[in-house]
Design a protein around this motif. Structure first.
Motif, PDB file in Angstrom:
ATOM      1  N   ASN A  26      12.029  -0.749   6.085  1.00  0.00           N
ATOM      2  CA  ASN A  26      11.447   0.228   5.166  1.00  0.00           C
ATOM      3  C   ASN A  26      10.130  -0.267   4.585  1.00  0.00           C
ATOM      4  O   ASN A  26       9.196   0.509   4.390  1.00  0.00           O
ATOM      5  CB  ASN A  26      12.423   0.547   4.036  1.00  0.00           C
ATOM      6  N   MET A  27      10.045  -1.557   4.286  1.00  0.00           N
ATOM      7  CA  MET A  27       8.806  -2.108   3.738  1.00  0.00           C
ATOM      8  C   MET A  27       7.685  -2.070   4.772  1.00  0.00           C
ATOM      9  O   MET A  27       6.552  -1.715   4.452  1.00  0.00           O
ATOM     10  CB  MET A  27       9.040  -3.542   3.253  1.00  0.00           C
ATOM     11  N   ILE A  28       7.997  -2.404   6.025  1.00  0.00           N
ATOM     12  CA  ILE A  28       6.979  -2.387   7.084  1.00  0.00           C
ATOM     13  C   ILE A  28       6.481  -0.962   7.317  1.00  0.00           C
ATOM     14  O   ILE A  28       5.281  -0.732   7.481  1.00  0.00           O
ATOM     15  CB  ILE A  28       7.550  -3.002   8.377  1.00  0.00           C
ATOM     16  N   ALA A  29       7.386   0.010   7.307  1.00  0.00           N
ATOM     17  CA  ALA A  29       6.979   1.404   7.508  1.00  0.00           C
ATOM     18  C   ALA A  29       6.203   1.931   6.304  1.00  0.00           C
ATOM     19  O   ALA A  29       5.260   2.711   6.449  1.00  0.00           O
ATOM     20  CB  ALA A  29       8.201   2.274   7.764  1.00  0.00           C
ATOM     21  N   GLY A  30       6.560   1.495   5.092  1.00  0.00           N
ATOM     22  CA  GLY A  30       5.946   2.020   3.882  1.00  0.00           C
ATOM     23  C   GLY A  30       4.535   1.540   3.619  1.00  0.00           C
ATOM     24  O   GLY A  30       3.752   2.231   2.981  1.00  0.00           O
ATOM     25  N   VAL A  31       4.174   0.342   4.095  1.00  0.00           N
ATOM     26  CA  VAL A  31       2.828  -0.152   3.810  1.00  0.00           C
ATOM     27  C   VAL A  31       1.764   0.565   4.635  1.00  0.00           C
ATOM     28  O   VAL A  31       0.576   0.501   4.303  1.00  0.00           O
ATOM     29  CB  VAL A  31       2.718  -1.686   4.001  1.00  0.00           C
ATOM     30  N   ASP A  32       2.156   1.252   5.704  1.00  0.00           N
ATOM     31  CA  ASP A  32       1.189   2.014   6.499  1.00  0.00           C
ATOM     32  C   ASP A  32       1.187   3.493   6.130  1.00  0.00           C
ATOM     33  O   ASP A  32       0.125   4.089   5.971  1.00  0.00           O
ATOM     34  CB  ASP A  32       1.491   1.861   7.992  1.00  0.00           C
ATOM     35  N   THR A  33       2.354   4.106   6.018  1.00  0.00           N
ATOM     36  CA  THR A  33       2.444   5.514   5.628  1.00  0.00           C
ATOM     37  C   THR A  33       3.384   5.614   4.436  1.00  0.00           C
ATOM     38  O   THR A  33       4.541   5.191   4.533  1.00  0.00           O
ATOM     39  CB  THR A  33       2.997   6.387   6.775  1.00  0.00           C
ATOM     40  N   PRO A  34       2.932   6.153   3.320  1.00  0.00           N
ATOM     41  CA  PRO A  34       3.791   6.214   2.131  1.00  0.00           C
ATOM     42  C   PRO A  34       4.942   7.199   2.303  1.00  0.00           C
ATOM     43  O   PRO A  34       4.858   8.163   3.062  1.00  0.00           O
ATOM     44  CB  PRO A  34       2.836   6.670   1.021  1.00  0.00           C
ATOM     45  N   TYR A  35       6.020   6.922   1.581  1.00  0.00           N
ATOM     46  CA  TYR A  35       7.179   7.808   1.566  1.00  0.00           C
ATOM     47  C   TYR A  35       6.921   8.944   0.580  1.00  0.00           C
ATOM     48  O   TYR A  35       6.334   8.729  -0.480  1.00  0.00           O
ATOM     49  CB  TYR A  35       8.436   7.040   1.155  1.00  0.00           C
ATOM     50  N   VAL A  36       7.351  10.140   0.935  1.00  0.00           N
ATOM     51  CA  VAL A  36       7.091  11.328   0.116  1.00  0.00           C
ATOM     52  C   VAL A  36       8.406  12.049  -0.159  1.00  0.00           C
ATOM     53  O   VAL A  36       9.223  12.248   0.750  1.00  0.00           O
ATOM     54  CB  VAL A  36       6.110  12.293   0.824  1.00  0.00           C
ATOM     55  N   LYS A  37       8.612  12.430  -1.417  1.00  0.00           N
ATOM     56  CA  LYS A  37       9.757  13.263  -1.811  1.00  0.00           C
ATOM     57  C   LYS A  37       9.193  14.480  -2.530  1.00  0.00           C
ATOM     58  O   LYS A  37       8.358  14.341  -3.431  1.00  0.00           O
ATOM     59  CB  LYS A  37      10.686  12.518  -2.772  1.00  0.00           C
ATOM     60  N   LYS A  38       9.647  15.677  -2.132  1.00  0.00           N
ATOM     61  CA  LYS A  38       9.221  16.910  -2.795  1.00  0.00           C
ATOM     62  C   LYS A  38      10.396  17.504  -3.543  1.00  0.00           C
ATOM     63  O   LYS A  38      11.475  17.669  -2.974  1.00  0.00           O
ATOM     64  CB  LYS A  38       8.698  17.915  -1.782  1.00  0.00           C
ATOM     65  N   LEU A  39      10.173  17.817  -4.809  1.00  0.00           N
ATOM     66  CA  LEU A  39      11.180  18.461  -5.642  1.00  0.00           C
ATOM     67  C   LEU A  39      10.661  19.833  -6.030  1.00  0.00           C
ATOM     68  O   LEU A  39       9.518  19.974  -6.462  1.00  0.00           O
ATOM     69  CB  LEU A  39      11.440  17.632  -6.900  1.00  0.00           C
TER      70      LEU A  39
END
Length: 176
Positions: free
Chosen positions: A73-86
């Motif tokens: 998760n850290m490796i994936a997150g440093v290139d493309t941020p995680y997004v949550k829509k409420l």
């Protein structure tokens, strides 16, 4: 031991270092750090990152898969941020940003104010709240805190719901 931890984790564009029990992942957009549990060993090899238990205890075997997932998760997150829509539904319900605070008007006698974590960015468009961060844990936890203020109710569907969440509606009372 976890099946995730048996295979080496690939490095895409990130740089991973482990020093003094602290895992650091640097990417094009962010840098993330995490303390490593003493029962887990993380090694950076040419094939990838190997996560394994230091001893044969039950805790070490259980944490191996957890830390392998954290590293991915850290490796994936440093290139493309995680997004949550409420999405906030309900007549008179509002969400607004005031500096580093999120102010919710969700049917209580008072507005609810929530402090946005430092590594999470929030954007409000009408009644859609978009949270993004390179840290999957912090964006997910803050989205859960916001949703807990007014979870969707099954009769009218009022409250916060995730954009990909489906609310099962109940029928309600019938007229005789």
């Amino acid at each position: 031991m976890s099946r995730l931890a048996k295979k080496p984790i690939e490095l895409q564009k990130a740089t991973v270092t482990v020093e003094g029990g602290v895992l650091t992942v640097k990417g094009s957009k962010a840098t993330l750090t995490k303390r490593v549990h003493p029962s887990v060993s993380i090694e950076v090899t040419p094939e990838g990152i190997m996560v394994g238990p230091k001893d044969s205890s039950r805790l070490a075997r259980a944490l191996t898969g957890t830390f392998a997932s954290h590293v991915k998760n850290m490796i994936a997150g440093v290139d493309t941020p995680y997004v949550k829509k409420l999405i906030l539904e309900g007549v008179g319900y509002r969400v607004e940003l005031k500096g580093k605070d999120l102010v919710l008007s969700v049917g209580f006698s008072h507005p609810v104010t929530l402090a946005i974590p430092d590594d999470v960015t929030a954007v409000v468009e009408k009644n859609v709240l978009t949270l993004s961060s390179s840290n999957k844990e912090s964006v997910g936890q803050f989205a859960a805190v916001v949703r807990r203020q007014k979870p969707p109710e099954p009769y009218l569907g009022k409250g916060f719901r995730y954009s990909d969440e489906v609310i099962r509606r109940k029928q309600g009372k019938k007229a005789v």
